[in-house]
Design a protein around this motif. Structure first.
Motif, PDB file in Angstrom:
ATOM      1  N   LEU A  61       0.830  -1.205   0.000  1.00 39.14           N
ATOM      2  CA  LEU A  61       0.000   0.000   0.000  1.00 39.14           C
ATOM      3  C   LEU A  61       0.863   1.254   0.000  1.00 39.14           C
ATOM      4  N   ALA A  62       1.862   1.283   0.874  1.00 42.02           N
ATOM      5  CA  ALA A  62       2.729   2.459   0.961  1.00 42.02           C
ATOM      6  C   ALA A  62       3.507   2.669  -0.334  1.00 42.02           C
ATOM      7  N   GLU A  63       4.021   1.590  -0.907  1.00 47.89           N
ATOM      8  CA  GLU A  63       4.804   1.709  -2.136  1.00 47.89           C
ATOM      9  C   GLU A  63       3.958   2.189  -3.304  1.00 47.89           C
ATOM     10  N   LEU A 284      -6.821   8.842  -1.593  1.00 43.82           N
ATOM     11  CA  LEU A 284      -7.410   7.835  -0.715  1.00 43.82           C
ATOM     12  C   LEU A 284      -6.331   6.975  -0.059  1.00 43.82           C
ATOM     13  N   MET A 285      -5.375   6.516  -0.858  1.00 46.55           N
ATOM     14  CA  MET A 285      -4.320   5.661  -0.327  1.00 46.55           C
ATOM     15  C   MET A 285      -3.409   6.425   0.624  1.00 46.55           C
ATOM     16  N   ALA A 286      -3.206   7.712   0.368  1.00 40.81           N
ATOM     17  CA  ALA A 286      -2.368   8.516   1.257  1.00 40.81           C
ATOM     18  C   ALA A 286      -3.000   8.646   2.639  1.00 40.81           C
ATOM     19  N   LEU A 287      -4.307   8.817   2.687  1.00 43.66           N
ATOM     20  CA  LEU A 287      -4.985   8.863   3.976  1.00 43.66           C
ATOM     21  C   LEU A 287      -4.784   7.559   4.740  1.00 43.66           C
ATOM     22  N   ALA A 288      -4.842   6.442   4.011  1.00 41.30           N
ATOM     23  CA  ALA A 288      -4.614   5.141   4.644  1.00 41.30           C
ATOM     24  C   ALA A 288      -3.185   5.028   5.174  1.00 41.30           C
ATOM     25  N   VAL A 289      -2.225   5.536   4.421  1.00 41.87           N
ATOM     26  CA  VAL A 289      -0.828   5.478   4.865  1.00 41.87           C
ATOM     27  C   VAL A 289      -0.633   6.311   6.132  1.00 41.87           C
ATOM     28  N   TRP A 290      -1.252   7.483   6.196  1.00 43.27           N
ATOM     29  CA  TRP A 290      -1.149   8.289   7.411  1.00 43.27           C
ATOM     30  C   TRP A 290      -1.750   7.552   8.610  1.00 43.27           C
ATOM     31  N   PHE A 291      -2.852   6.854   8.395  1.00 43.85           N
ATOM     32  CA  PHE A 291      -3.474   6.064   9.462  1.00 43.85           C
ATOM     33  C   PHE A 291      -2.523   4.961   9.932  1.00 43.85           C
ATOM     34  N   LEU A 350       4.375  12.636   3.255  1.00 39.44           N
ATOM     35  CA  LEU A 350       4.113  11.265   2.850  1.00 39.44           C
ATOM     36  C   LEU A 350       5.353  10.537   2.351  1.00 39.44           C
ATOM     37  N   ALA A 351       6.182  11.192   1.566  1.00 39.85           N
ATOM     38  CA  ALA A 351       7.369  10.524   1.027  1.00 39.85           C
ATOM     39  C   ALA A 351       8.272  10.031   2.151  1.00 39.85           C
ATOM     40  N   SER A 352       8.467  10.849   3.183  1.00 33.58           N
ATOM     41  CA  SER A 352       9.305  10.452   4.313  1.00 33.58           C
ATOM     42  C   SER A 352       8.716   9.240   5.029  1.00 33.58           C
ATOM     43  N   VAL A 353       7.397   9.210   5.168  1.00 35.20           N
ATOM     44  CA  VAL A 353       6.734   8.078   5.817  1.00 35.20           C
ATOM     45  C   VAL A 353       6.969   6.795   5.033  1.00 35.20           C
ATOM     46  N   VAL A 354       6.806   6.863   3.724  1.00 27.81           N
ATOM     47  CA  VAL A 354       6.998   5.665   2.898  1.00 27.81           C
ATOM     48  C   VAL A 354       8.446   5.209   2.940  1.00 27.81           C
ATOM     49  N   PHE A 355       9.379   6.139   2.935  1.00 30.18           N
ATOM     50  CA  PHE A 355      10.791   5.767   2.970  1.00 30.18           C
ATOM     51  C   PHE A 355      11.152   5.015   4.252  1.00 30.18           C
ATOM     52  N   ILE A 356      10.591   5.422   5.404  1.00 34.33           N
ATOM     53  CA  ILE A 356      10.930   4.690   6.622  1.00 34.33           C
ATOM     54  C   ILE A 356      10.210   3.345   6.678  1.00 34.33           C
ATOM     55  N   LEU A 357       9.047   3.237   6.050  1.00 36.90           N
ATOM     56  CA  LEU A 357       8.417   1.920   5.932  1.00 36.90           C
ATOM     57  C   LEU A 357       9.296   0.980   5.111  1.00 36.90           C
TER      58      LEU A 357
END
Length: 441
Positions: A61-63, A284-291, A350-357
Protein backbone atom coordinates in the motif's frame (compact mmCIF):
# COMPACT_ATOMS: atom_id res chain seq x y z
CA UNK A 1 -5.16 -5.13 7.86
CA UNK A 2 -8.24 -6.79 9.33
CA UNK A 3 -11.78 -6.28 8.03
CA UNK A 4 -12.61 -4.25 11.12
CA UNK A 5 -9.61 -1.97 10.61
CA UNK A 6 -10.51 -1.47 6.94
CA UNK A 7 -14.13 -0.65 7.85
CA UNK A 8 -13.03 1.91 10.43
CA UNK A 9 -10.59 3.45 7.94
CA UNK A 10 -13.28 3.83 5.28
CA UNK A 11 -15.67 5.41 7.77
CA UNK A 12 -12.94 7.89 8.67
CA UNK A 13 -12.44 8.67 4.97
CA UNK A 14 -16.18 9.32 4.64
CA UNK A 15 -16.19 11.60 7.67
CA UNK A 16 -13.11 13.49 6.49
CA UNK A 17 -14.51 13.99 3.00
CA UNK A 18 -17.69 15.48 4.43
CA UNK A 19 -15.96 17.80 6.91
CA UNK A 20 -12.63 18.47 5.16
CA UNK A 21 -13.30 22.08 4.22
CA UNK A 22 -14.57 22.91 7.69
CA UNK A 23 -11.51 21.36 9.36
CA UNK A 24 -8.96 22.93 7.04
CA UNK A 25 -10.41 26.34 7.84
CA UNK A 26 -9.20 25.80 11.42
CA UNK A 27 -5.79 24.48 10.28
CA UNK A 28 -6.56 20.76 10.76
CA UNK A 29 -5.18 18.71 7.88
CA UNK A 30 -6.09 15.23 6.71
CA UNK A 31 -2.63 14.00 7.66
CA UNK A 32 -3.13 15.16 11.25
CA UNK A 33 -6.60 13.62 11.52
CA UNK A 34 -5.61 10.20 10.20
CA UNK A 35 -2.30 10.13 12.04
CA UNK A 36 -4.07 10.84 15.34
CA UNK A 37 -6.82 8.33 14.56
CA UNK A 38 -4.30 5.64 13.72
CA UNK A 39 -2.33 6.22 16.90
CA UNK A 40 -5.48 6.21 19.04
CA UNK A 41 -7.26 3.24 17.48
CA UNK A 42 -4.33 1.08 16.39
CA UNK A 43 -1.88 1.58 19.26
CA UNK A 44 -0.49 -1.85 20.26
CA UNK A 45 -0.95 -1.05 23.97
CA UNK A 46 -4.54 0.13 24.15
CA UNK A 47 -5.86 0.33 20.59
CA UNK A 48 -9.05 -1.43 19.52
CA UNK A 49 -7.57 -2.41 16.15
CA UNK A 50 -4.70 -4.78 15.45
CA UNK A 51 -2.22 -3.44 12.89
CA UNK A 52 1.17 -5.00 12.16
CA UNK A 53 3.79 -2.85 10.44
CA UNK A 54 5.58 -5.93 9.06
CA UNK A 55 2.54 -7.16 7.12
CA UNK A 56 3.42 -7.28 3.39
CA UNK A 57 0.13 -5.62 2.42
CA UNK A 58 1.10 -2.54 4.43
CA UNK A 59 4.29 -2.09 2.46
CA UNK A 60 2.54 -2.70 -0.86
CA UNK A 61 0.00 0.00 0.00
CA UNK A 62 2.73 2.46 0.96
CA UNK A 63 4.80 1.71 -2.14
CA UNK A 64 1.88 2.07 -4.54
CA UNK A 65 0.87 5.32 -2.86
CA UNK A 66 4.31 6.83 -3.36
CA UNK A 67 4.43 5.54 -6.94
CA UNK A 68 1.14 7.29 -7.74
CA UNK A 69 2.37 10.45 -6.03
CA UNK A 70 5.60 10.45 -8.04
CA UNK A 71 3.88 9.78 -11.36
CA UNK A 72 1.09 12.32 -10.86
CA UNK A 73 3.31 15.11 -9.60
CA UNK A 74 5.89 14.62 -12.32
CA UNK A 75 3.29 14.44 -15.10
CA UNK A 76 1.74 17.75 -14.05
CA UNK A 77 4.88 19.82 -14.45
CA UNK A 78 3.93 22.47 -16.99
CA UNK A 79 7.16 23.23 -18.79
CA UNK A 80 5.73 26.26 -20.61
CA UNK A 81 4.68 27.91 -17.34
CA UNK A 82 7.88 26.84 -15.57
CA UNK A 83 9.99 28.70 -18.13
CA UNK A 84 8.45 32.02 -17.08
CA UNK A 85 10.39 31.91 -13.82
CA UNK A 86 12.51 28.78 -13.89
CA UNK A 87 15.25 30.18 -11.67
CA UNK A 88 13.24 30.14 -8.42
CA UNK A 89 12.26 26.43 -8.31
CA UNK A 90 15.58 25.50 -9.92
CA UNK A 91 17.46 27.16 -7.07
CA UNK A 92 15.36 25.29 -4.51
CA UNK A 93 15.77 21.93 -6.24
CA UNK A 94 19.29 22.27 -7.64
CA UNK A 95 20.95 23.98 -4.68
CA UNK A 96 18.64 23.88 -1.68
CA UNK A 97 17.71 20.19 -1.89
CA UNK A 98 21.26 18.78 -2.16
CA UNK A 99 22.45 21.08 0.62
CA UNK A 100 19.55 19.96 2.82
CA UNK A 101 20.48 16.31 2.26
CA UNK A 102 24.14 16.93 3.03
CA UNK A 103 23.46 19.09 6.10
CA UNK A 104 20.85 16.66 7.42
CA UNK A 105 23.22 13.73 6.93
CA UNK A 106 26.09 15.49 8.69
CA UNK A 107 23.85 16.43 11.60
CA UNK A 108 22.58 12.84 11.93
CA UNK A 109 26.11 11.41 11.86
CA UNK A 110 27.25 13.94 14.48
CA UNK A 111 24.30 13.52 16.86
CA UNK A 112 23.88 9.74 16.69
CA UNK A 113 27.16 7.90 17.21
CA UNK A 114 25.74 4.50 16.24
CA UNK A 115 24.73 5.70 12.78
CA UNK A 116 27.00 4.76 9.92
CA UNK A 117 27.53 7.36 7.22
CA UNK A 118 25.12 5.43 5.00
CA UNK A 119 22.38 5.39 7.64
CA UNK A 120 22.95 9.07 8.37
CA UNK A 121 22.70 9.72 4.63
CA UNK A 122 19.45 7.76 4.54
CA UNK A 123 17.98 9.92 7.30
CA UNK A 124 19.16 13.11 5.61
CA UNK A 125 17.72 12.12 2.22
CA UNK A 126 14.48 10.79 3.73
CA UNK A 127 13.75 14.09 5.45
CA UNK A 128 14.70 16.33 2.53
CA UNK A 129 11.50 16.03 0.40
CA UNK A 130 8.69 18.46 1.24
CA UNK A 131 4.92 18.06 1.11
CA UNK A 132 2.90 21.10 0.04
CA UNK A 133 -0.38 19.56 1.19
CA UNK A 134 0.59 20.20 4.82
CA UNK A 135 0.66 23.93 4.08
CA UNK A 136 -2.19 23.94 1.56
CA UNK A 137 -3.63 27.14 3.00
CA UNK A 138 -0.53 28.98 1.82
CA UNK A 139 -0.52 27.37 -1.62
CA UNK A 140 -4.21 28.17 -2.13
CA UNK A 141 -4.11 31.72 -0.75
CA UNK A 142 -4.48 34.10 -3.68
CA UNK A 143 -3.02 36.93 -1.60
CA UNK A 144 0.37 35.18 -1.34
CA UNK A 145 2.51 36.08 -4.38
CA UNK A 146 1.98 33.58 -7.15
CA UNK A 147 5.70 33.23 -7.67
CA UNK A 148 6.14 31.89 -4.14
CA UNK A 149 3.17 29.57 -4.24
CA UNK A 150 4.17 28.07 -7.51
CA UNK A 151 7.81 27.61 -6.49
CA UNK A 152 6.82 25.83 -3.27
CA UNK A 153 4.41 23.61 -5.17
CA UNK A 154 6.89 22.69 -7.90
CA UNK A 155 9.55 22.03 -5.28
CA UNK A 156 7.35 19.64 -3.32
CA UNK A 157 6.18 17.92 -6.49
CA UNK A 158 9.67 17.08 -7.73
CA UNK A 159 11.99 16.82 -4.75
CA UNK A 160 10.70 13.43 -3.62
CA UNK A 161 11.53 11.96 -7.02
CA UNK A 162 14.98 13.58 -6.97
CA UNK A 163 15.70 12.29 -3.46
CA UNK A 164 14.50 8.74 -4.19
CA UNK A 165 17.76 7.53 -5.85
CA UNK A 166 19.76 8.73 -2.84
CA UNK A 167 17.37 7.03 -0.43
CA UNK A 168 17.53 3.78 -2.40
CA UNK A 169 21.32 3.89 -2.67
CA UNK A 170 21.96 4.61 1.01
CA UNK A 171 19.42 1.99 2.05
CA UNK A 172 21.20 -0.62 -0.09
CA UNK A 173 24.54 0.30 1.47
CA UNK A 174 23.12 0.02 4.99
CA UNK A 175 21.62 -3.36 4.15
CA UNK A 176 25.00 -4.50 2.85
CA UNK A 177 26.76 -3.25 5.99
CA UNK A 178 24.33 -5.24 8.13
CA UNK A 179 24.71 -8.36 6.01
CA UNK A 180 21.16 -8.07 4.70
CA UNK A 181 21.89 -6.99 1.11
CA UNK A 182 20.53 -8.79 -1.89
CA UNK A 183 23.19 -7.62 -4.36
CA UNK A 184 26.03 -9.95 -3.59
CA UNK A 185 29.33 -8.36 -2.63
CA UNK A 186 28.55 -4.97 -4.14
CA UNK A 187 25.29 -3.42 -2.90
CA UNK A 188 26.32 -0.05 -4.37
CA UNK A 189 26.57 -1.49 -7.89
CA UNK A 190 23.30 -3.35 -7.43
CA UNK A 191 21.53 -0.17 -6.34
CA UNK A 192 22.87 1.74 -9.35
CA UNK A 193 21.69 -1.01 -11.69
CA UNK A 194 18.23 -0.85 -10.11
CA UNK A 195 18.13 2.90 -10.67
CA UNK A 196 19.25 2.58 -14.30
CA UNK A 197 16.65 -0.11 -14.97
CA UNK A 198 13.99 2.06 -13.36
CA UNK A 199 14.84 4.95 -15.66
CA UNK A 200 14.63 2.71 -18.72
CA UNK A 201 11.30 1.18 -17.74
CA UNK A 202 9.89 4.61 -16.91
CA UNK A 203 10.84 6.02 -20.29
CA UNK A 204 9.33 3.07 -22.15
CA UNK A 205 6.06 3.10 -20.21
CA UNK A 206 5.73 6.89 -20.23
CA UNK A 207 6.33 7.36 -23.95
CA UNK A 208 4.57 4.13 -24.93
CA UNK A 209 1.42 4.88 -22.95
CA UNK A 210 1.12 8.32 -24.54
CA UNK A 211 1.47 6.75 -27.99
CA UNK A 212 -1.26 4.22 -27.24
CA UNK A 213 -3.63 6.81 -25.73
CA UNK A 214 -3.07 9.13 -28.69
CA UNK A 215 -3.68 6.34 -31.19
CA UNK A 216 -6.86 5.18 -29.46
CA UNK A 217 -8.21 8.69 -29.03
CA UNK A 218 -7.65 9.78 -32.63
CA UNK A 219 -9.22 6.61 -33.99
CA UNK A 220 -12.10 6.86 -31.51
CA UNK A 221 -11.33 3.53 -29.86
CA UNK A 222 -11.46 4.95 -26.35
CA UNK A 223 -14.71 4.82 -24.41
CA UNK A 224 -15.82 7.36 -21.81
CA UNK A 225 -13.30 7.46 -18.98
CA UNK A 226 -10.86 5.30 -20.90
CA UNK A 227 -8.07 7.87 -20.96
CA UNK A 228 -8.23 8.29 -17.19
CA UNK A 229 -8.11 4.55 -16.69
CA UNK A 230 -5.21 4.24 -19.12
CA UNK A 231 -3.28 6.91 -17.23
CA UNK A 232 -3.81 5.03 -13.97
CA UNK A 233 -2.65 1.85 -15.68
CA UNK A 234 0.49 3.58 -16.93
CA UNK A 235 1.34 4.87 -13.46
CA UNK A 236 0.93 1.49 -11.78
CA UNK A 237 2.48 -0.46 -14.66
CA UNK A 238 5.67 1.61 -14.56
CA UNK A 239 6.16 0.79 -10.89
CA UNK A 240 5.12 -2.86 -11.12
CA UNK A 241 7.14 -3.69 -14.24
CA UNK A 242 10.31 -2.14 -12.86
CA UNK A 243 9.85 -4.02 -9.58
CA UNK A 244 9.26 -7.29 -11.45
CA UNK A 245 12.52 -6.77 -13.35
CA UNK A 246 14.41 -5.99 -10.11
CA UNK A 247 14.56 -2.30 -10.93
CA UNK A 248 13.60 0.69 -8.82
CA UNK A 249 9.85 1.13 -9.19
CA UNK A 250 9.78 4.62 -7.70
CA UNK A 251 12.27 5.96 -10.21
CA UNK A 252 10.30 4.25 -12.98
CA UNK A 253 7.07 5.93 -11.85
CA UNK A 254 8.76 9.33 -11.58
CA UNK A 255 10.43 9.11 -15.00
CA UNK A 256 7.24 7.73 -16.57
CA UNK A 257 5.31 10.69 -15.19
CA UNK A 258 7.78 13.20 -16.62
CA UNK A 259 7.72 11.48 -20.03
CA UNK A 260 3.93 11.17 -19.97
CA UNK A 261 3.33 14.84 -19.17
CA UNK A 262 5.91 16.05 -21.67
CA UNK A 263 4.72 13.87 -24.56
CA UNK A 264 0.92 13.97 -24.18
CA UNK A 265 -0.47 16.07 -27.08
CA UNK A 266 -2.83 18.86 -26.09
CA UNK A 267 -5.28 17.86 -28.83
CA UNK A 268 -5.61 14.37 -27.30
CA UNK A 269 -6.21 15.25 -23.65
CA UNK A 270 -5.14 17.58 -20.87
CA UNK A 271 -2.88 16.10 -18.21
CA UNK A 272 -5.17 17.51 -15.50
CA UNK A 273 -8.13 15.65 -17.03
CA UNK A 274 -6.56 12.24 -17.51
CA UNK A 275 -4.71 12.45 -14.20
CA UNK A 276 -7.87 12.79 -12.10
CA UNK A 277 -8.23 9.06 -11.41
CA UNK A 278 -4.62 8.48 -10.29
CA UNK A 279 -4.87 11.63 -8.20
CA UNK A 280 -8.06 10.59 -6.40
CA UNK A 281 -6.82 7.06 -5.81
CA UNK A 282 -3.55 8.50 -4.52
CA UNK A 283 -5.45 10.76 -2.12
CA UNK A 284 -7.41 7.83 -0.72
CA UNK A 285 -4.32 5.66 -0.33
CA UNK A 286 -2.37 8.52 1.26
CA UNK A 287 -4.98 8.86 3.98
CA UNK A 288 -4.61 5.14 4.64
CA UNK A 289 -0.83 5.48 4.87
CA UNK A 290 -1.15 8.29 7.41
CA UNK A 291 -3.47 6.06 9.46
CA UNK A 292 -1.00 3.18 9.34
CA UNK A 293 1.84 5.51 10.22
CA UNK A 294 0.07 6.60 13.37
CA UNK A 295 -0.91 3.06 14.29
CA UNK A 296 2.25 1.12 13.54
CA UNK A 297 5.26 3.41 13.25
CA UNK A 298 4.57 6.20 15.72
CA UNK A 299 4.55 3.77 18.71
CA UNK A 300 7.90 2.37 17.53
CA UNK A 301 9.25 5.90 17.25
CA UNK A 302 8.14 6.80 20.75
CA UNK A 303 9.78 3.65 22.14
CA UNK A 304 13.14 4.98 20.87
CA UNK A 305 12.42 8.62 21.65
CA UNK A 306 15.17 10.69 23.27
CA UNK A 307 16.22 14.28 23.73
CA UNK A 308 18.64 13.89 20.80
CA UNK A 309 15.78 12.77 18.57
CA UNK A 310 13.71 15.82 19.50
CA UNK A 311 16.63 18.20 18.97
CA UNK A 312 17.37 16.71 15.56
CA UNK A 313 13.72 16.97 14.56
CA UNK A 314 13.63 20.65 15.48
CA UNK A 315 16.89 21.29 13.64
CA UNK A 316 15.56 19.46 10.58
CA UNK A 317 12.49 21.68 10.42
CA UNK A 318 14.45 24.89 10.92
CA UNK A 319 18.21 25.14 10.46
CA UNK A 320 18.66 22.15 8.13
CA UNK A 321 15.90 23.49 5.88
CA UNK A 322 16.37 27.24 6.20
CA UNK A 323 20.14 27.55 5.74
CA UNK A 324 20.13 25.69 2.37
CA UNK A 325 17.13 27.74 1.23
CA UNK A 326 18.90 30.94 2.22
CA UNK A 327 22.03 29.91 0.31
CA UNK A 328 19.97 28.83 -2.69
CA UNK A 329 18.23 32.21 -2.87
CA UNK A 330 21.36 34.34 -2.57
CA UNK A 331 21.35 36.81 -5.43
CA UNK A 332 17.72 36.03 -6.32
CA UNK A 333 16.48 39.43 -5.16
CA UNK A 334 14.41 38.04 -2.27
CA UNK A 335 14.06 40.03 0.94
CA UNK A 336 14.61 38.42 4.33
CA UNK A 337 10.94 37.85 5.16
CA UNK A 338 10.40 36.01 1.88
CA UNK A 339 13.46 33.80 2.40
CA UNK A 340 12.27 32.92 5.91
CA UNK A 341 8.76 32.27 4.60
CA UNK A 342 10.02 29.87 1.94
CA UNK A 343 12.44 28.30 4.38
CA UNK A 344 9.77 27.56 6.95
CA UNK A 345 7.20 26.14 4.57
CA UNK A 346 9.06 22.96 3.72
CA UNK A 347 6.88 20.45 5.60
CA UNK A 348 7.85 16.78 5.70
CA UNK A 349 5.14 14.35 4.74
CA UNK A 350 4.11 11.27 2.85
CA UNK A 351 7.37 10.52 1.03
CA UNK A 352 9.31 10.45 4.31
CA UNK A 353 6.73 8.08 5.82
CA UNK A 354 7.00 5.67 2.90
CA UNK A 355 10.79 5.77 2.97
CA UNK A 356 10.93 4.69 6.62
CA UNK A 357 8.42 1.92 5.93
CA UNK A 358 10.82 0.71 3.25
CA UNK A 359 13.65 0.85 5.78
CA UNK A 360 11.72 -1.35 8.22
CA UNK A 361 10.92 -3.80 5.43
CA UNK A 362 14.52 -3.92 4.19
CA UNK A 363 16.44 -3.76 7.46
CA UNK A 364 14.08 -5.29 10.02
CA UNK A 365 13.11 -3.95 13.44
CA UNK A 366 16.52 -3.70 15.09
CA UNK A 367 17.37 -1.09 17.77
CA UNK A 368 19.48 0.84 15.25
CA UNK A 369 16.67 0.90 12.71
CA UNK A 370 14.23 1.82 15.47
CA UNK A 371 16.31 4.88 16.31
CA UNK A 372 16.40 5.96 12.67
CA UNK A 373 12.63 5.41 12.45
CA UNK A 374 12.20 7.52 15.58
CA UNK A 375 14.24 10.40 14.13
CA UNK A 376 12.22 10.49 10.92
CA UNK A 377 8.82 9.83 12.51
CA UNK A 378 9.18 12.47 15.21
CA UNK A 379 10.27 15.01 12.59
CA UNK A 380 7.26 14.18 10.43
CA UNK A 381 4.82 14.37 13.35
CA UNK A 382 6.17 17.74 14.43
CA UNK A 383 5.95 18.94 10.85
CA UNK A 384 2.35 17.77 10.46
CA UNK A 385 1.37 19.67 13.60
CA UNK A 386 3.52 22.80 13.30
CA UNK A 387 3.22 23.41 9.56
CA UNK A 388 -0.47 22.54 9.52
CA UNK A 389 -1.28 24.89 12.40
CA UNK A 390 0.99 27.72 11.24
CA UNK A 391 0.08 27.74 7.54
CA UNK A 392 -2.95 30.01 7.90
CA UNK A 393 -1.63 32.46 10.53
CA UNK A 394 1.84 32.85 9.01
CA UNK A 395 0.39 33.19 5.53
CA UNK A 396 -1.88 36.00 6.73
CA UNK A 397 1.00 37.65 8.58
CA UNK A 398 3.21 37.52 5.51
CA UNK A 399 0.45 39.00 3.36
CA UNK A 400 -0.21 41.74 5.93
CA UNK A 401 3.48 42.66 5.99
CA UNK A 402 3.58 42.68 2.22
CA UNK A 403 0.51 44.91 1.92
CA UNK A 404 1.96 47.32 4.45
CA UNK A 405 5.09 47.79 2.32
CA UNK A 406 5.73 50.54 -0.14
CA UNK A 407 4.85 48.32 -3.12
CA UNK A 408 1.74 46.46 -2.04
CA UNK A 409 1.07 44.97 -5.47
CA UNK A 410 4.49 43.37 -5.98
CA UNK A 411 5.73 40.05 -4.58
CA UNK A 412 8.08 40.20 -1.61
CA UNK A 413 11.01 40.40 -3.93
CA UNK A 414 13.14 43.23 -5.19
CA UNK A 415 12.48 41.99 -8.68
CA UNK A 416 9.03 41.76 -10.29
CA UNK A 417 7.36 38.37 -10.51
CA UNK A 418 6.73 36.72 -13.84
CA UNK A 419 3.72 34.51 -13.17
CA UNK A 420 0.04 34.60 -14.00
CA UNK A 421 -2.81 33.26 -11.89
CA UNK A 422 -2.91 30.02 -13.85
CA UNK A 423 0.66 29.21 -12.90
CA UNK A 424 -0.21 27.92 -9.43
CA UNK A 425 -1.43 24.36 -8.99
CA UNK A 426 -3.62 22.94 -6.27
CA UNK A 427 -1.89 20.70 -3.74
CA UNK A 428 -3.50 17.37 -3.02
CA UNK A 429 -5.10 17.23 0.38
CA UNK A 430 -3.91 13.73 1.17
CA UNK A 431 -0.23 14.39 1.55
CA UNK A 432 1.21 15.23 -1.83
CA UNK A 433 1.17 18.08 -4.31
CA UNK A 434 -0.21 18.41 -7.80
CA UNK A 435 2.24 20.25 -9.99
CA UNK A 436 1.29 22.19 -13.08
CA UNK A 437 -2.53 22.16 -12.69
CA UNK A 438 -4.07 25.52 -13.50
CA UNK A 439 -5.78 27.19 -10.58
CA UNK A 440 -9.38 28.13 -11.20
CA UNK A 441 -10.34 31.57 -9.98
Amino acid sequence: MSEAAFAVLMLLVLAWAVASHLLTRVNITGALVFLAAGYTLGNPTWGLLSIDVTTPSMHVLAELTLALLLFTDASRVNVAQLRRDVSFPTRLLGIGLPLSIVLGSLAAAWMFDDFSWALAGFVGATLAPTDAALSAQVINDDRVPMRLRRALNVESGLNDGIATPIVAFTLAVVAGDLGLGHHGDSPEVGALLELALGVGVGLVIGVGSVALISLGSRRRWVSTGGRRLATLGAALASFALAAALDGNGFIAAFVAGIAFGARLPADVAEVEEVGELPELLGELMALAVWFLFGAALLPVALDHFSASVLVYALLSLTVIRMIPVGIALLGAGMDRSTVLFVGWFGPRGLASVVFILLAVEELGETPLVGQAVSVVAVTVVLSVVLHGVSAGPLGRRYVAGREAGDDADAPRSRRPGHLHASDVSRPRAAGSSVVGEDEQS
